[in-house]
Design an enzyme around this catalytic site. Structure first.
Site, PDB file in Angstrom:
ATOM      1  N   SER A  79       0.832  -1.330   0.001  1.00  0.00           N
ATOM      2  CA  SER A  79      -0.206  -0.081  -0.300  1.00  0.00           C
ATOM      3  C   SER A  79       0.895   1.433  -0.253  1.00  0.00           C
ATOM      4  CB  SER A  79      -1.009  -0.106   1.066  1.00  0.00           C
ATOM      5  OG  SER A  79      -1.625  -1.093   1.329  1.00  0.00           O
ATOM      6  N   GLN A  80       0.279   2.453  -0.578  1.00  0.00           N
ATOM      7  CA  GLN A  80       0.815   3.665  -0.554  1.00  0.00           C
ATOM      8  C   GLN A  80       1.129   4.198   0.738  1.00  0.00           C
ATOM      9  OE1 GLN A  80      -1.724   6.447  -2.300  1.00  0.00           O
ATOM     10  NE2 GLN A  80      -0.530   8.125  -1.738  1.00  0.00           N
TER      11      GLN A  80
END
Ligand code: SAH
Length: 231
Positions: A79-80
């Protein structure tokens, strides 16, 4: 014109070791996250203390501190960083966390960050190869309070329930019922879910009592899908 003999930081020849360079890039990553509005200092310092480059493929390590999701194989992504911070800030809600459940271990990055914020982290992954990858990634970090499980996270894990907090790293149509049932009263679930008109948004569900849950909508997001069963 008097020339300065002190080179600006950016012009100085690099003599830093890779480890120090990654520390500096990580500090920059965290300060960008803070600039974007995450203010929970516990979350920011947890993200400062967990290196992200060991969780991505060596070929992508130079991009580990960019604020973007990156491929981890099997069609999944890490995930970012901003979204991880945002979700963990919503999840913590200024509280000390006891038992926390994560659905979607992936490479194990967010589980490692959670390990700094909670007494016990249980993280479930449905793809065997990723479950094993996360195990390999986390082993050298020695996080005795992070437990990895292979299975369908939509069912939760009764062994360690109830949970003060539950976070999903994959988007379904709604928060799975077994997870709502395994949330402690006063506990909070944070998840990406499909938005009725298309796209996805973060939802925060607070369990108010034995039979009352309150759901609110937050940011638009883009996550991999929450799937059924194991593989
Ligand atoms: N937490 C990771 C993000 C991984 S991406 C990070 O730190 O970056 C989301 C993960 O959710 C994928 O690995 C995917 O396989 C997993 N996933 C999807 N549906 C699932 C389910 N029902 N149970 C457990 N894991 C699931």
């Amino acid at each position: 014109m008097a020339a300065s003999n002190v080179l600006a930081e950016a012009e100085r020849p690099s003599v830093t070791t890779p480890a120090l360079a990654s520390d500096r890039m990580r500090a920059q990553m965290v300060s960008r996250i803070e600039q974007r509005g995450v203010s929970d200092q516990r979350v920011l310092s947890a993200m400062l203390s967990v290196p992200r480059h060991p969780f991505v493929d060596a070929a992508l390590a130079s991009r580990a501190y960019e604020d973007s999701a990156l491929p981890i194989g099997h069609g999944q992504t890490i995930s970012q960083p901003y979204i991880v911070a945002r979700m963990l800030e919503l999840l913590r809600n200024g509280r000390e966390l006891g038992h926390v459940l994560e659905v979607g271990t992936g490479c194990g990055y967010q589980a490692a960050v959670l390990g700094r914020l909670a007494r016990l982290v249980v993280s479930i992954e449905r793809i065997k190869a990723l479950h094993e990858l996360a195990r390999d990634n986390l082993r050298p970090m020695r996080l005795p309070n992070v437990r990895l499980h292979f299975g369908d996270g939509r069912e939760g894990l009764l062994t360690h329930a109830p949970y003060d907090a539950i976070v999903l790293a994959a988007a379904g149509e709604e928060a799975p019922k077994p997870l709502l049932a395994q949330l402690a009263i006063g506990g909070r679930l944070v998840a990406p879910v499909a938005r009725p008109g298309g796209g996805q948004q973060l939802i925060v569900v607070d369990r108010l009592s034995e039979d009352r849950w309150e759901s609110r909508q937050f940011d638009d997001v883009h996550f991999v899908p929450l799937r059924f069963g194991t593989t």
